[in-house]
Design a protein around this motif. Sequence first.
Motif, PDB file in Angstrom:
ATOM      1  N   LEU A   1      -3.670  53.471 -12.031  1.00 31.62           N
ATOM      2  CA  LEU A   1      -4.515  52.404 -12.576  1.00 31.62           C
ATOM      3  C   LEU A   1      -3.844  51.720 -13.763  1.00 31.62           C
ATOM      4  CD1 LEU A   1      -8.001  54.159 -12.401  1.00 31.62           C
ATOM      5  CD2 LEU A   1      -7.218  52.248 -10.993  1.00 31.62           C
ATOM      6  N   LYS A   2      -3.112  52.488 -14.544  1.00 34.30           N
ATOM      7  CA  LYS A   2      -2.484  51.947 -15.749  1.00 34.30           C
ATOM      8  C   LYS A   2      -1.276  51.074 -15.411  1.00 34.30           C
ATOM      9  CE  LYS A   2      -0.819  53.500 -20.270  1.00 34.30           C
ATOM     10  NZ  LYS A   2      -0.614  54.698 -21.138  1.00 34.30           N
ATOM     11  N   ASN A   3      -0.470  51.506 -14.451  1.00 37.98           N
ATOM     12  CA  ASN A   3       0.778  50.805 -14.140  1.00 37.98           C
ATOM     13  C   ASN A   3       0.708  49.960 -12.872  1.00 37.98           C
ATOM     14  OD1 ASN A   3       2.334  51.957 -16.349  1.00 37.98           O
ATOM     15  ND2 ASN A   3       2.191  53.883 -15.233  1.00 37.98           N
ATOM     16  N   GLY A   4      -0.422  49.989 -12.193  1.00 37.10           N
ATOM     17  CA  GLY A   4      -0.562  49.242 -10.945  1.00 37.10           C
ATOM     18  C   GLY A   4      -0.521  50.194  -9.762  1.00 37.10           C
ATOM     19  N   ILE A   5      -1.513  50.089  -8.882  1.00 39.11           N
ATOM     20  CA  ILE A   5      -1.557  50.972  -7.713  1.00 39.11           C
ATOM     21  C   ILE A   5      -0.443  50.570  -6.748  1.00 39.11           C
ATOM     22  CG2 ILE A   5      -2.948  51.681  -5.736  1.00 39.11           C
ATOM     23  CD1 ILE A   5      -5.414  51.068  -7.503  1.00 39.11           C
ATOM     24  N   PRO A   6       0.487  51.477  -6.456  1.00 35.67           N
ATOM     25  CA  PRO A   6       1.608  51.116  -5.581  1.00 35.67           C
ATOM     26  C   PRO A   6       1.173  50.942  -4.127  1.00 35.67           C
ATOM     27  CG  PRO A   6       1.742  53.433  -6.197  1.00 35.67           C
ATOM     28  CD  PRO A   6       0.587  52.856  -6.959  1.00 35.67           C
ATOM     29  N   VAL A   7       1.495  49.794  -3.562  1.00 33.38           N
ATOM     30  CA  VAL A   7       1.160  49.468  -2.175  1.00 33.38           C
ATOM     31  C   VAL A   7       2.448  49.096  -1.453  1.00 33.38           C
ATOM     32  CG1 VAL A   7      -0.204  48.008  -0.642  1.00 33.38           C
ATOM     33  CG2 VAL A   7      -1.076  48.551  -2.933  1.00 33.38           C
ATOM     34  N   ALA A   8       2.824  49.893  -0.457  1.00 34.66           N
ATOM     35  CA  ALA A   8       4.046  49.627   0.308  1.00 34.66           C
ATOM     36  C   ALA A   8       3.704  48.887   1.590  1.00 34.66           C
ATOM     37  CB  ALA A   8       4.765  50.933   0.632  1.00 34.66           C
ATOM     38  N   ILE A   9       4.440  47.801   1.845  1.00 40.11           N
ATOM     39  CA  ILE A   9       4.277  47.042   3.090  1.00 40.11           C
ATOM     40  C   ILE A   9       5.422  47.457   4.004  1.00 40.11           C
ATOM     41  CG2 ILE A   9       4.057  44.756   4.132  1.00 40.11           C
ATOM     42  CD1 ILE A   9       3.417  43.662   1.339  1.00 40.11           C
TER      43      ILE A   9
ATOM     44  N   ILE B   1      -0.557  52.317   1.979  1.00 40.47           N
ATOM     45  CA  ILE B   1       0.486  51.816   2.881  1.00 40.47           C
ATOM     46  C   ILE B   1      -0.130  50.771   3.802  1.00 40.47           C
ATOM     47  CG2 ILE B   1       2.099  52.382   4.725  1.00 40.47           C
ATOM     48  CD1 ILE B   1       2.318  55.176   3.572  1.00 40.47           C
ATOM     49  N   LEU B   2       0.452  49.581   3.766  1.00 44.78           N
ATOM     50  CA  LEU B   2       0.069  48.545   4.720  1.00 44.78           C
ATOM     51  C   LEU B   2       1.033  48.665   5.890  1.00 44.78           C
ATOM     52  CD1 LEU B   2      -0.634  45.465   2.394  1.00 44.78           C
ATOM     53  CD2 LEU B   2      -2.206  47.246   3.180  1.00 44.78           C
ATOM     54  N   MET B   3       0.568  49.290   6.961  1.00 46.50           N
ATOM     55  CA  MET B   3       1.384  49.535   8.150  1.00 46.50           C
ATOM     56  C   MET B   3       1.275  48.309   9.050  1.00 46.50           C
ATOM     57  SD  MET B   3       3.051  52.471   9.052  1.00 46.50           S
ATOM     58  CE  MET B   3       2.042  53.917   8.769  1.00 46.50           C
ATOM     59  N   MET B   4       2.385  47.576   9.189  1.00 43.63           N
ATOM     60  CA  MET B   4       2.328  46.265   9.824  1.00 43.63           C
ATOM     61  C   MET B   4       3.048  46.234  11.169  1.00 43.63           C
ATOM     62  SD  MET B   4       2.884  42.830   7.623  1.00 43.63           S
ATOM     63  CE  MET B   4       2.172  41.342   8.264  1.00 43.63           C
ATOM     64  N   THR B   5       2.473  45.494  12.101  1.00 43.73           N
ATOM     65  CA  THR B   5       3.098  45.293  13.402  1.00 43.73           C
ATOM     66  C   THR B   5       2.682  43.931  13.939  1.00 43.73           C
ATOM     67  OG1 THR B   5       3.481  46.291  15.575  1.00 43.73           O
ATOM     68  CG2 THR B   5       1.234  46.325  14.746  1.00 43.73           C
ATOM     69  N   GLU B   6       3.071  43.650  15.165  1.00 48.25           N
ATOM     70  CA  GLU B   6       2.635  42.446  15.882  1.00 48.25           C
ATOM     71  C   GLU B   6       2.503  42.824  17.346  1.00 48.25           C
ATOM     72  OE1 GLU B   6       7.048  40.489  16.722  1.00 48.25           O
ATOM     73  OE2 GLU B   6       5.664  39.487  15.343  1.00 48.25           O
ATOM     74  N   PRO B   7       1.835  42.004  18.155  1.00 49.16           N
ATOM     75  CA  PRO B   7       1.657  42.364  19.565  1.00 49.16           C
ATOM     76  C   PRO B   7       2.974  42.720  20.241  1.00 49.16           C
ATOM     77  CG  PRO B   7       0.300  40.473  19.035  1.00 49.16           C
ATOM     78  CD  PRO B   7       1.153  40.734  17.831  1.00 49.16           C
ATOM     79  N   GLY B   8       2.992  43.882  20.929  1.00 50.38           N
ATOM     80  CA  GLY B   8       4.175  44.313  21.657  1.00 50.38           C
ATOM     81  C   GLY B   8       5.153  45.125  20.836  1.00 50.38           C
ATOM     82  N   VAL B   9       4.913  45.284  19.544  1.00 47.52           N
ATOM     83  CA  VAL B   9       5.813  46.044  18.669  1.00 47.52           C
ATOM     84  C   VAL B   9       5.066  47.270  18.157  1.00 47.52           C
ATOM     85  CG1 VAL B   9       7.187  46.024  16.547  1.00 47.52           C
ATOM     86  CG2 VAL B   9       7.045  43.953  17.975  1.00 47.52           C
ATOM     87  N   PRO B  10       5.643  48.477  18.309  1.00 52.71           N
ATOM     88  CA  PRO B  10       4.933  49.683  17.855  1.00 52.71           C
ATOM     89  C   PRO B  10       4.895  49.768  16.327  1.00 52.71           C
ATOM     90  CG  PRO B  10       7.140  50.235  18.608  1.00 52.71           C
ATOM     91  CD  PRO B  10       6.934  48.793  18.955  1.00 52.71           C
ATOM     92  N   TYR B  11       3.891  50.480  15.813  1.00 48.70           N
ATOM     93  CA  TYR B  11       3.835  50.737  14.376  1.00 48.70           C
ATOM     94  C   TYR B  11       5.015  51.638  13.985  1.00 48.70           C
ATOM     95  CZ  TYR B  11      -0.875  48.794  13.846  1.00 48.70           C
ATOM     96  OH  TYR B  11      -1.958  47.949  13.802  1.00 48.70           O
ATOM     97  N   PRO B  12       5.526  51.501  12.776  1.00 45.90           N
ATOM     98  CA  PRO B  12       6.657  52.340  12.358  1.00 45.90           C
ATOM     99  C   PRO B  12       6.250  53.813  12.290  1.00 45.90           C
ATOM    100  CG  PRO B  12       5.768  51.153  10.478  1.00 45.90           C
ATOM    101  CD  PRO B  12       5.100  50.583  11.693  1.00 45.90           C
ATOM    102  N   ASP B  13       7.182  54.671  12.654  1.00 45.68           N
ATOM    103  CA  ASP B  13       6.931  56.104  12.640  1.00 45.68           C
ATOM    104  C   ASP B  13       7.451  56.668  11.317  1.00 45.68           C
ATOM    105  OD1 ASP B  13       6.355  58.679  13.245  1.00 45.68           O
ATOM    106  OD2 ASP B  13       8.086  58.995  14.562  1.00 45.68           O
ATOM    107  N   ILE B  14       6.585  56.681  10.327  1.00 41.66           N
ATOM    108  CA  ILE B  14       6.968  57.220   9.023  1.00 41.66           C
ATOM    109  C   ILE B  14       5.931  58.249   8.593  1.00 41.66           C
ATOM    110  CG2 ILE B  14       8.185  55.132   8.274  1.00 41.66           C
ATOM    111  CD1 ILE B  14       5.741  54.465   6.561  1.00 41.66           C
ATOM    112  N   PRO B  15       6.359  59.284   7.852  1.00 41.36           N
ATOM    113  CA  PRO B  15       5.411  60.324   7.438  1.00 41.36           C
ATOM    114  C   PRO B  15       4.460  59.821   6.361  1.00 41.36           C
ATOM    115  CG  PRO B  15       7.576  60.708   6.453  1.00 41.36           C
ATOM    116  CD  PRO B  15       7.740  59.564   7.402  1.00 41.36           C
ATOM    117  N   THR B  16       3.211  60.262   6.441  1.00 44.72           N
ATOM    118  CA  THR B  16       2.209  59.953   5.410  1.00 44.72           C
ATOM    119  C   THR B  16       1.526  61.263   5.018  1.00 44.72           C
ATOM    120  OG1 THR B  16       0.490  59.509   7.049  1.00 44.72           O
ATOM    121  CG2 THR B  16       1.824  57.638   6.307  1.00 44.72           C
TER     122      THR B  16
END
Length: 426
Positions: free
Chosen positions: A212-220, A298-313
């Motif tokens: 909250l103090k330094n900004g909530i980190p959001v990865a795209i 984490i904003l997990m982004m894709t588009e039609p026909g492209v799979p979501y990235p396989d990353i650990p959460t």
Amino acid sequence: MNDTICALATAPGGALGIIRVSGPCALSAVSSICSVCCDTVAANTIHYTHITDSSDIIDEVMVSIFRAPHSYTGEDSVEISCHGSRYILNKVLELLVQYGCRMANPGEYTQRAYLNGKMDLSQAEAVADLIASTNKATHHLAISQLRGGISSELATMREQLLKLTSLLELELDFSDHEDLEFADRSELLELAKTIDNHITHLANTFQTGNALKNGIPVAIVGAPNVGKSTLLNALLGEERAIVSDIQGTTRDAIEDTILLGGITFRFIDTAGIRHTDDQIENLGIERSIAAARRARIILMMTEPGVPYPDIPTNDDQTVIRIENKTQAFQAKYGIGIEALKQQLIAAAPKTSDSDIIITNARHYDALVRAHEAILRVINGLEMQVSGDLLSEDLRLVLDILAEITGTQITPNEVLENIFKHFCVGK
């Protein structure tokens, strides 16, 4: 502390300026440059007067009188409200120095407030946090700390620790009195565990407080060309990241912040995740995965026909899945952006007026060390270690927690607590 200090308390360049004077000669020094006899007027009053240099009128001002100990610093203090002219402000300061004041050092007013018992060290640090607050969330946290939220929590633990220490001191000092009954070791163990739970809970709030103090980190994150940089630009409302149809354009993380719902979010636009033989691009992809690990959202982004990235959460992260370039969401045209912003606000850590959140790294470090010390007490109680060894670690916990507020535990406090709570002299 024997000096009388003065300084400009407002930012230069405004219509008005306030000069604060504090110390043993504050009232007489101000009396020497105006027509109000500050030594004789009532405390907590405001007076219209002129600041003069010989017979020359420098400015028409208001002077506010505060007498020790009822002032910010706990000393005699005067606040002079002038017009904001640099010449006027500098001239008033020059006159005050001429009549026995000196220019204050950075933070010296708050330092004096701490030394005079007007606030503890954690509250003094909250003053700096309040000044530096940039949004509703950080302002709320600073106000809570300034009002003694953390101090109150530590005071509760202090009482519990004093009780535990006193019981052990009884055992050590009166062990030759067979007619005295001491607390059962199992009761001491439960009390020690309660204290450790309290310490651990406070320490665990640091992750939220720091975010909250330094900004909530959001990865795209996402594959190349699914619109990550376009999304960042849409959220920020400016062309912050380069947008291109060429894969691998983003090779390093790009960061920027925005304010949503009174909370600062720190967005990280990462390199597209894919298999590639390009060493430089691979470095960017490794940094993307590292940024995702550190992110709170984490904003997990894709588009039609492209799979979501396989990353650990992990369970501490909120994952928001976005299918771009669809009827419901098109970052390029701003479709779905407002709804996404509401999702981000909903995913942010929630705090209430009653929550005590640690935001200071120094406080967090002290809590971690206190936790390690109280664990030794718990282990010692379980292993039936002698009271003198346990007492050493308990005193260490008290000393470490006292670092946060700048107070110390004296032997007399332990002794008084013994006689206050336990009957040893029937």
